[in-house]
Design a protein around this motif. Structure first.
Motif, PDB file in Angstrom:
ATOM      1  N   SER A 108       0.492  -1.319  -0.200  1.00 32.64           N
ATOM      2  CA  SER A 108      -0.238  -0.345  -0.057  1.00 32.64           C
ATOM      3  C   SER A 108       0.702   1.752  -0.181  1.00 32.64           C
ATOM      4  CB  SER A 108      -1.153   0.179   1.685  1.00 32.64           C
ATOM      5  OG  SER A 108      -1.591   0.877   1.668  1.00 32.64           O
ATOM      6  N   LYS A 109       2.006   1.117   0.866  1.00 28.70           N
ATOM      7  CA  LYS A 109       2.781   2.314   0.791  1.00 28.70           C
ATOM      8  C   LYS A 109       3.699   2.773  -0.579  1.00 28.70           C
ATOM      9  CE  LYS A 109       2.751   2.749   5.725  1.00 28.70           C
ATOM     10  NZ  LYS A 109       3.814   2.683   6.806  1.00 28.70           N
ATOM     11  N   ALA A 110       3.759   1.526  -1.298  1.00 25.10           N
ATOM     12  CA  ALA A 110       4.650   1.516  -1.969  1.00 25.10           C
ATOM     13  C   ALA A 110       3.397   1.668  -3.186  1.00 25.10           C
ATOM     14  CB  ALA A 110       5.098   0.310  -2.877  1.00 25.10           C
ATOM     15  N   GLY A 111       2.238   2.094  -3.716  1.00 26.89           N
ATOM     16  CA  GLY A 111       1.801   2.235  -4.291  1.00 26.89           C
ATOM     17  C   GLY A 111       0.333   1.805  -4.996  1.00 26.89           C
ATOM     18  N   ASN A 112       0.648   0.372  -4.539  1.00 25.61           N
ATOM     19  CA  ASN A 112       0.320  -0.603  -5.406  1.00 25.61           C
ATOM     20  C   ASN A 112      -1.419  -1.202  -4.840  1.00 25.61           C
ATOM     21  OD1 ASN A 112       2.509  -1.225  -6.635  1.00 25.61           O
ATOM     22  ND2 ASN A 112       3.084  -2.263  -5.503  1.00 25.61           N
ATOM     23  N   PRO A 113      -2.204  -1.269  -5.321  1.00 23.99           N
ATOM     24  CA  PRO A 113      -3.359  -1.455  -4.995  1.00 23.99           C
ATOM     25  C   PRO A 113      -4.233  -2.621  -4.284  1.00 23.99           C
ATOM     26  CG  PRO A 113      -3.365  -0.864  -7.452  1.00 23.99           C
ATOM     27  CD  PRO A 113      -1.919  -1.000  -6.687  1.00 23.99           C
ATOM     28  N   VAL A 114      -3.803  -2.701  -2.907  1.00 23.43           N
ATOM     29  CA  VAL A 114      -3.948  -3.873  -2.130  1.00 23.43           C
ATOM     30  C   VAL A 114      -5.777  -3.632  -1.802  1.00 23.43           C
ATOM     31  CG1 VAL A 114      -4.048  -4.409   0.240  1.00 23.43           C
ATOM     32  CG2 VAL A 114      -2.568  -3.648  -0.336  1.00 23.43           C
ATOM     33  N   ASP A 115      -6.122  -5.591  -2.476  1.00 25.43           N
ATOM     34  CA  ASP A 115      -8.288  -5.727  -2.049  1.00 25.43           C
ATOM     35  C   ASP A 115      -7.915  -6.960  -0.820  1.00 25.43           C
ATOM     36  OD1 ASP A 115     -10.544  -5.394  -2.000  1.00 25.43           O
ATOM     37  OD2 ASP A 115     -10.235  -6.824  -3.345  1.00 25.43           O
ATOM     38  N   ALA A 116      -7.414  -7.141  -0.065  1.00 23.57           N
ATOM     39  CA  ALA A 116      -6.604  -8.449   0.796  1.00 23.57           C
ATOM     40  C   ALA A 116      -7.942  -8.382   2.291  1.00 23.57           C
ATOM     41  CB  ALA A 116      -5.715  -7.967   1.278  1.00 23.57           C
ATOM     42  N   ARG A 117      -8.131  -9.954   2.452  1.00 26.39           N
ATOM     43  CA  ARG A 117      -8.838 -10.116   3.069  1.00 26.39           C
ATOM     44  C   ARG A 117      -8.111 -11.301   4.681  1.00 26.39           C
ATOM     45  NH1 ARG A 117     -10.739  -7.665   0.611  1.00 26.39           N
ATOM     46  NH2 ARG A 117     -12.437  -7.434  -1.353  1.00 26.39           N
TER      47      ARG A 117
END
Length: 304
Positions: A143-152
Motif C-alpha cells: 500500500s505504501k508503495a502505491g500498489n493497490p491492495v484488496d486483501a482479506r
C-alpha cells in the motif's frame, strides 16, 4: 467459467483435515492458488508424523488447481513469517489469509493445568495473530508503495468464544479473544485495503466428534438427505468473504451451520444510570437491579 477468486492467492492454516481442508478445496475450486498449511497434529496438538496437507495439495492439483504445502507452526513467530513467504515465493502475491488452525485440551477450569491453558491460548490466539501480523507487513508495504491492495483476513472464532462452553474454558477464552482481535484488526487495517472478518462455525470435525455424548450424537452424519454438519457447509462464506465482492464487509463475526448464516451481535453499551457523583456502595443494589431488568438476559453458556 470464471471463479470468484480467479487470480487470487490464499493461505489456509490447519488445512490438512476437516473444515480447513474444505476451505482449501473450495477456495481452489473458485480459482484461488492455495498454500495448504498443516503440521500434522492430533486433536490435542501432539505430533502424529502424518502429512495431511500433502494429500490436500494432491487433491487440488488433480482437479486442475494450484497449491503448495507449508508445514510451519503458525504460533511460532518465524514459522508464521515463513508461511507468508511461502505464498510470496511460490505465487508472487498474497490476497487472502484464512486462520483456521487449532486443537483442544478440554477440562473443567477447576482442574485445568497451566500447560493445558497455555497450549490452547498459544495455538488459537497467537496462531491467529502471528500470520496476520506478517501478512499485514506485506500488505502495508504494498500500500505504501502505491500498489493497490484488496486483501482479506478470515479468522475462526467459535460459538464457545461467543457464548462460553462448559469444560472448554481455555478454548472459549481463546476464541473470544479471536472475535475481539478481528474487530480490532478491522479497525486498524482498513486504511491499507484489508478487510478482517471471522466465522463461528458448527460442523462435524475430529474435535467435535471426539467430544462424545450429546455433542457426538448431534454431529453424527445422517443416513440420507442434507448433511447439516458436513464441514463443506462452512466454506462458501469463507470463499465469498475472500472475494472482491466482500470489499465493504469488515469487522463482522458470522455464525455458520448447515445452510444457516447469521451475523453475531457482540458487546454493546447498555442503559446508563448516571448519578453525577461517586456512588455509595449501599446505593447500587437497586441501580443494578434496574439495569439488569432493562436489558436482555445473556445467551446461556453451552452445556450449562
Amino acid at each position: 467459467m470464471s471463479g470468484l477468486l480467479d487470480g487470487r492467492v490464499a493461505i489456509v492454516t490447519g488445512a490438512g483435515r476437516g473444515i480447513g481442508r474444505a476451505h482449501a478445496l473450495a477456495l481452489a475450486a473458485e480459482g484461488a492458488k492455495v498454500v495448504v498449511n498443516d503440521i500434522g497434529a492430533g486433536i490435542d496438538g501432539a505430533a502424529t508424523g502424518e502429512s495431511p496437507a500433502e494429500q490436500v495439495v494432491e487433491e487440488i492439483r488433480a482437479l486442475g488447481g494450484e497449491a503448495v504445502v507449508n508445514g510451519d507452526d503458525v504460533a511460532d513467530w518465524a514459522g508464521a513469517e515463513n508461511l507468508v513467504a511461502t505464498a510470496l515465493n511460490n505465487f508472487g502475491r498474497l490476497d487472502v489469509l484464512v486462520n483456521n488452525a487449532g486443537f483442544l485440551r478440554d477440562r473443567m477450569l477447576a482442574n485445568m493445568s497451566e500447560e493445558e491453558w497455555d497450549a490452547v491460548i498459544r495455538v488459537h490466539l497467537k496462531g491467529h495473530f502471528a500470520p496476520m501480523r506478517h501478512a499485514m507487513s506485506y500488505w502495508r508495504a504494498e500500500s505504501k508503495a502505491g500498489n493497490p491492495v484488496d486483501a482479506r483476513i478470515i479468522n475462526t472464532s467459535s460459538g464457545a468464544g461467543l457464548m462460553g462452553s462448559i469444560g472448554q474454558g481455555n478454548y472459549a477464552a481463546a476464541k473470544a479473544g479471536i472475535a475481539a482481535l478481528t474487530i480490532q484488526a478491522a479497525a486498524e487495517f482498513g486504511r491499507y485495503g484489508v478487510t478482517v472478518n471471522a466465522i463461528a462455525p458448527s460442523a462435524r470435525t475430529r474435535m467435535t466428534v471426539g467430544a462424545g455424548g450429546a455433542m457426538a450424537e448431534m454431529m453424527a452424519a445422517p443416513e440420507e438427505g442434507f448433511d447439516a454438519m458436513a464441514a463443506e457447509n462452512i466454506s462458501p462464506i469463507v470463499v465469498w468473504l475472500g472475494s472482491a465482492e466482500a470489499k465493504d464487509v469488515t469487522g463482522r463475526v458470522f455464525e455458520v451451520e448447515g445452510g444457516k448464516v447469521s451475523i453475531a451481535d457482540g458487546w454493546r453499551h447498555g442503559e446508563v444510570v448516571d448519578k453525577g457523583d461517586r456512588w455509595d456502595p449501599k446505593e447500587l443494589g437497586p441501580v443494578v437491579e434496574k439495569l439488569l431488568a432493562s436489558g436482555e438476559a445473556p445467551t446461556p453458556v453451552y452445556g450449562a
